[in-house]
Motif scaffolding. Structure first.
Motif, PDB file in Angstrom:
ATOM      1  N   TRP A 189       0.832  -1.189   0.000  1.00 35.86           N
ATOM      2  CA  TRP A 189       0.000   0.000   0.000  1.00 35.86           C
ATOM      3  C   TRP A 189       0.875   1.251   0.000  1.00 35.86           C
ATOM      4  O   TRP A 189       1.898   1.310   0.702  1.00 35.86           O
ATOM      5  CB  TRP A 189      -0.884   0.061   1.231  1.00 35.86           C
ATOM      6  CG  TRP A 189      -1.990  -0.947   1.304  1.00 35.86           C
ATOM      7  CD1 TRP A 189      -2.161  -2.067   0.542  1.00 35.86           C
ATOM      8  CD2 TRP A 189      -3.065  -0.928   2.233  1.00 35.86           C
ATOM      9  NE1 TRP A 189      -3.292  -2.742   0.935  1.00 35.86           N
ATOM     10  CE2 TRP A 189      -3.867  -2.057   1.980  1.00 35.86           C
ATOM     11  CE3 TRP A 189      -3.437  -0.079   3.255  1.00 35.86           C
ATOM     12  CZ2 TRP A 189      -5.011  -2.347   2.705  1.00 35.86           C
ATOM     13  CZ3 TRP A 189      -4.571  -0.360   3.986  1.00 35.86           C
ATOM     14  CH2 TRP A 189      -5.361  -1.482   3.701  1.00 35.86           C
ATOM     15  N   VAL A 190       0.464   2.278  -0.731  1.00 33.37           N
ATOM     16  CA  VAL A 190       1.123   3.584  -0.684  1.00 33.37           C
ATOM     17  C   VAL A 190       0.042   4.653  -0.800  1.00 33.37           C
ATOM     18  O   VAL A 190      -0.763   4.631  -1.736  1.00 33.37           O
ATOM     19  CB  VAL A 190       2.168   3.761  -1.813  1.00 33.37           C
ATOM     20  CG1 VAL A 190       2.822   5.140  -1.724  1.00 33.37           C
ATOM     21  CG2 VAL A 190       3.220   2.663  -1.773  1.00 33.37           C
ATOM     22  N   TYR A 191       0.027   5.557   0.164  1.00 31.29           N
ATOM     23  CA  TYR A 191      -0.926   6.670   0.191  1.00 31.29           C
ATOM     24  C   TYR A 191      -0.167   7.962   0.458  1.00 31.29           C
ATOM     25  O   TYR A 191       0.852   7.958   1.149  1.00 31.29           O
ATOM     26  CB  TYR A 191      -1.961   6.469   1.307  1.00 31.29           C
ATOM     27  CG  TYR A 191      -2.995   5.414   0.999  1.00 31.29           C
ATOM     28  CD1 TYR A 191      -4.267   5.774   0.571  1.00 31.29           C
ATOM     29  CD2 TYR A 191      -2.715   4.063   1.159  1.00 31.29           C
ATOM     30  CE1 TYR A 191      -5.228   4.808   0.295  1.00 31.29           C
ATOM     31  CE2 TYR A 191      -3.665   3.089   0.875  1.00 31.29           C
ATOM     32  CZ  TYR A 191      -4.920   3.477   0.446  1.00 31.29           C
ATOM     33  OH  TYR A 191      -5.862   2.512   0.169  1.00 31.29           O
ATOM     34  N   GLN A 192      -0.690   9.057  -0.076  1.00 31.77           N
ATOM     35  CA  GLN A 192      -0.154  10.393   0.189  1.00 31.77           C
ATOM     36  C   GLN A 192      -1.160  11.128   1.073  1.00 31.77           C
ATOM     37  O   GLN A 192      -2.373  11.030   0.837  1.00 31.77           O
ATOM     38  CB  GLN A 192       0.045  11.177  -1.107  1.00 31.77           C
ATOM     39  CG  GLN A 192       0.983  10.524  -2.091  1.00 31.77           C
ATOM     40  CD  GLN A 192       2.420  10.535  -1.617  1.00 31.77           C
ATOM     41  OE1 GLN A 192       2.888  11.509  -1.040  1.00 31.77           O
ATOM     42  NE2 GLN A 192       3.116   9.444  -1.838  1.00 31.77           N
ATOM     43  N   TYR A 193      -0.652  11.890   2.048  1.00 31.72           N
ATOM     44  CA  TYR A 193      -1.495  12.615   2.995  1.00 31.72           C
ATOM     45  C   TYR A 193      -1.153  14.101   2.980  1.00 31.72           C
ATOM     46  O   TYR A 193       0.013  14.475   2.884  1.00 31.72           O
ATOM     47  CB  TYR A 193      -1.280  12.089   4.425  1.00 31.72           C
ATOM     48  CG  TYR A 193      -1.727  10.661   4.601  1.00 31.72           C
ATOM     49  CD1 TYR A 193      -2.984  10.366   5.102  1.00 31.72           C
ATOM     50  CD2 TYR A 193      -0.887   9.604   4.248  1.00 31.72           C
ATOM     51  CE1 TYR A 193      -3.399   9.056   5.252  1.00 31.72           C
ATOM     52  CE2 TYR A 193      -1.299   8.289   4.394  1.00 31.72           C
ATOM     53  CZ  TYR A 193      -2.555   8.023   4.896  1.00 31.72           C
ATOM     54  OH  TYR A 193      -2.967   6.734   5.042  1.00 31.72           O
ATOM     55  N   ARG A 194      -2.182  14.924   3.104  1.00 31.90           N
ATOM     56  CA  ARG A 194      -2.003  16.363   3.316  1.00 31.90           C
ATOM     57  C   ARG A 194      -3.054  16.777   4.333  1.00 31.90           C
ATOM     58  O   ARG A 194      -4.254  16.600   4.105  1.00 31.90           O
ATOM     59  CB  ARG A 194      -2.195  17.153   2.042  1.00 31.90           C
ATOM     60  CG  ARG A 194      -1.946  18.653   2.241  1.00 31.90           C
ATOM     61  CD  ARG A 194      -2.137  19.488   0.988  1.00 31.90           C
ATOM     62  NE  ARG A 194      -1.370  18.956  -0.120  1.00 31.90           N
ATOM     63  CZ  ARG A 194      -1.899  18.702  -1.330  1.00 31.90           C
ATOM     64  NH1 ARG A 194      -3.165  18.936  -1.565  1.00 31.90           N
ATOM     65  NH2 ARG A 194      -1.149  18.234  -2.303  1.00 31.90           N
TER      66      ARG A 194
END
Length: 139
Positions: A89-94
């Motif tokens: 899994w790979v997610y980007q967060y802001r």
């Protein structure tokens, strides 16, 4: 301010009204877990996001202070742990770390933002975006 444990909830970005239907409201939930910040050094941070024993991601990123009236911005990447259900899994967060209300009563620190699935996994395509809220657990 970001140290410690937080309740993390992400939500499907759905524009359909729920009209007081509890099931429709529950169906908006994309994920719920515990976000634990493990370090903060100058403009860097790291954390774990646990959705249960075999569902853990490691997050790391940087902090932007744009002189906003409402706190600062966390940017980061979450990577699933090898040998767990989140491997690959790979997610980007802001997220925006909100400043407290001057007249707030019983207020908990909160982070609001969005997350994007960077790499597809299981039946979920890359590019899925969800909104999230994290609320700090009282020490």
């Amino acid at each position: 301010m970001i140290s410690g444990k937080w309740i993390y909830r992400s939500f499907h970005n759905n524009t359909e009204k729920i009209n007081n239907d509890p099931q429709k409201a529950l169906d908006l939930l994309f994920g719920e877990g515990e976000l634990t910040f493990t370090s903060k050094e100058l403009n860097r941070w790291s954390a774990t996001l646990s959705f249960g024993d075999e569902w853990v991601m490691d997050l790391a990123g940087f902090i932007e202070d744009r002189g906003l009236a409402d706190g600062f911005i966390l940017n980061g990447t979450g990577i699933g742990r090898d040998n767990t259900n989140t491997a690959g899994w790979v997610y980007q967060y802001r997220g925006f770390v909100l400043s407290p209300w001057p007249a707030g009563v019983n207020e908990f620190p909160s982070i609001v933002g969005s997350v994007i699935r960077t790499i597809g996994h299981d039946n979920g395509a890359a590019g899925k975006v969800a909104s999230f809220i994290a609320v700090k657990i009282a020490d």
